[in-house]
Motif scaffolding. Sequence first.
Motif, short mmCIF file in Angstrom:
data_model
loop_
_atom_site.label_atom_id
_atom_site.label_comp_id
_atom_site.label_asym_id
_atom_site.label_seq_id
_atom_site.Cartn_x
_atom_site.Cartn_y
_atom_site.Cartn_z
N UNK A 115 23.87 85.97 68.74
CA UNK A 115 22.87 85.17 69.45
C UNK A 115 22.73 83.77 68.85
N UNK A 116 23.72 83.35 68.07
CA UNK A 116 23.60 82.09 67.33
C UNK A 116 23.33 80.89 68.24
N UNK A 117 23.97 80.83 69.38
CA UNK A 117 23.76 79.71 70.29
C UNK A 117 22.30 79.65 70.75
N UNK A 118 21.73 80.79 71.08
CA UNK A 118 20.33 80.84 71.51
C UNK A 118 19.40 80.49 70.35
N UNK A 119 19.67 81.04 69.18
CA UNK A 119 18.85 80.72 68.00
C UNK A 119 18.85 79.21 67.75
N UNK A 120 20.02 78.61 67.76
CA UNK A 120 20.13 77.17 67.48
C UNK A 120 19.40 76.34 68.53
N UNK A 121 19.55 76.73 69.78
CA UNK A 121 18.89 76.01 70.87
C UNK A 121 17.37 76.08 70.73
N UNK A 122 16.84 77.26 70.45
CA UNK A 122 15.39 77.43 70.33
C UNK A 122 14.85 76.79 69.05
N UNK A 123 15.64 76.84 68.00
CA UNK A 123 15.28 76.20 66.74
C UNK A 123 15.07 74.71 66.96
N UNK A 124 15.97 74.10 67.70
CA UNK A 124 15.85 72.67 67.99
C UNK A 124 14.73 72.38 68.98
N UNK A 125 14.63 73.21 70.01
CA UNK A 125 13.64 72.99 71.07
C UNK A 125 12.21 73.04 70.54
N UNK A 126 11.95 73.98 69.60
CA UNK A 126 10.59 74.17 69.11
C UNK A 126 10.41 73.70 67.66
N UNK A 127 11.43 73.00 67.15
CA UNK A 127 11.36 72.42 65.80
C UNK A 127 11.02 73.47 64.75
N UNK A 128 11.84 74.52 64.72
CA UNK A 128 11.67 75.63 63.78
C UNK A 128 12.54 75.37 62.55
N UNK A 129 12.04 75.76 61.40
CA UNK A 129 12.81 75.66 60.14
C UNK A 129 14.18 76.31 60.34
N UNK A 130 15.28 75.64 59.93
CA UNK A 130 16.62 76.20 60.14
C UNK A 130 16.78 77.61 59.59
N UNK A 172 15.48 85.92 76.10
CA UNK A 172 14.04 85.81 76.37
C UNK A 172 13.21 86.09 75.12
N UNK A 173 13.60 87.09 74.35
CA UNK A 173 12.86 87.43 73.14
C UNK A 173 12.94 86.33 72.09
N UNK A 174 14.11 85.73 71.95
CA UNK A 174 14.27 84.68 70.94
C UNK A 174 13.43 83.46 71.31
N UNK A 175 13.42 83.10 72.59
CA UNK A 175 12.59 81.95 72.97
C UNK A 175 11.11 82.27 72.79
N UNK A 176 10.68 83.46 73.16
CA UNK A 176 9.27 83.84 72.98
C UNK A 176 8.93 83.83 71.49
N UNK A 177 9.84 84.31 70.66
CA UNK A 177 9.60 84.33 69.21
C UNK A 177 9.50 82.91 68.65
#
Length: 199
Positions: free
Chosen positions: A75-90, A170-175
């Motif tokens: 799920x790395x692509x989704x994690x990276x996308x959501x990390x950037x979108x919501x400014x989450x610590x890498x 969906x879960x990763x974005x909600x998280x």
Amino acid sequence: LARKIRNYNTGKIRAGAKAAKSSWLRTAAQLLIPAAVVASYPAVNGWKTETPLEERLEETTKETQAGAFLRTHRWEETFSEMQDKYDIEPYLLQGIAMHESSGDPITVGPTGDVGIMQFIPKTAAAYGLNVYENTGDLAAHTANMRRLVSEHNYNYESLVKIDDRFSGEKSIEAAARFLRDLHDRHGSWDKAVSAYNQG
């Protein structure tokens, strides 16, 4: 860091060190090493990253740290996308996924928590995820979800149509949204992670 990861993988140290003085420190300690593993595991262990991910998955089991890494990495692509979108610590989202579910999107936990990010029904619904038969009784819900997974023969494609928590995307974005809200409320990532861990 490399030494810590190697020691963790050989059982010489464990996440949640005794030196941790509070619940949020213990939670941060439990997530620190999985997050570091996500970032550094291939380099530390000399993996041949050109080997197809599916082949590497076949060589691992759910119980191994390598298996958790590989399942999470899908799920790395989704994690990276959501990390950037919501400014989450890498790598924080990846660390949480490894800690909560070992990267398995169809995991059902002991208290009604489901999916790669282990959402309980109330939090899932609050973040826009459709939840199957949310009656408020967590024990009954857990039993129903485990029965559902078994009846659908652990088929991911089938399960994602029934409950959004089974969907990795969906879960990763909600998280990510949940974690960002917790950070904004508590003022630090370690406190946000502790709050996430409490549901």
